[in-house]
Scaffold this motif. Sequence first.
Motif, short mmCIF file in Angstrom:
data_model
loop_
_atom_site.label_atom_id
_atom_site.label_comp_id
_atom_site.label_asym_id
_atom_site.label_seq_id
_atom_site.Cartn_x
_atom_site.Cartn_y
_atom_site.Cartn_z
N PRO A 30 -0.91 9.96 -8.35
CA PRO A 30 -1.43 8.64 -7.85
C PRO A 30 -0.65 7.35 -8.52
O PRO A 30 -0.51 6.60 -7.77
CB PRO A 30 -2.69 8.49 -8.69
CG PRO A 30 -2.64 9.67 -9.77
CD PRO A 30 -1.74 10.70 -9.13
N GLN A 31 0.49 7.89 -9.41
CA GLN A 31 1.13 6.68 -9.99
C GLN A 31 2.27 6.34 -9.01
O GLN A 31 2.98 5.38 -8.80
CB GLN A 31 2.01 7.09 -11.29
CG GLN A 31 2.60 8.20 -11.08
CD GLN A 31 2.01 9.88 -11.59
OE1 GLN A 31 0.80 9.91 -11.10
NE2 GLN A 31 2.73 10.45 -12.25
N LEU A 32 2.32 7.07 -7.87
CA LEU A 32 3.23 6.84 -6.77
C LEU A 32 2.69 5.47 -5.44
O LEU A 32 3.26 5.37 -4.75
CB LEU A 32 3.66 8.23 -5.73
CG LEU A 32 4.52 8.99 -6.63
CD1 LEU A 32 4.85 9.98 -5.92
CD2 LEU A 32 5.97 8.44 -7.10
N ALA A 33 1.80 5.13 -5.93
CA ALA A 33 0.79 4.21 -5.20
C ALA A 33 1.94 3.09 -4.71
O ALA A 33 1.68 2.63 -3.58
CB ALA A 33 -0.28 3.67 -5.65
N PRO A 34 2.98 2.69 -5.57
CA PRO A 34 4.01 1.40 -5.10
C PRO A 34 4.71 1.78 -4.30
O PRO A 34 5.54 0.90 -3.57
CB PRO A 34 4.40 1.13 -6.49
CG PRO A 34 3.58 1.49 -7.76
CD PRO A 34 3.03 2.94 -7.08
#
Length: 108
Positions: A36-40
Amino acid sequence: MDWTLRRSRPSREGGGGALGIIPNRRSDATVGDAVPQLAPVTDLTDPVFVGGPVNPEGVAVLAEFHDPDEAGVVVIEDIGFVALDDALEEGAPELERTRVFAGVAGWG
């Protein structure tokens, strides 16, 4: 040849070998489930693809760039790998399409 490498596509060759991804092995996981840290960088509802047997816990993001000079590694024309450390710290470059891969294919 290992069955997982038969459909791989080399994306970078160097002095010690080549690195690539298997482009069409979709997993059941979404980006939001797995990283989920790849959202950006990408849409969290997109699937994660199995890029290969090397470093399966690692993540690579292949993308179409508006400016290919912003790619961490250019594969061909405006397609390349996102420099994830830079994109997550400083903001993602302008991207058209992305595909997230768990693991890569490497041979030397």
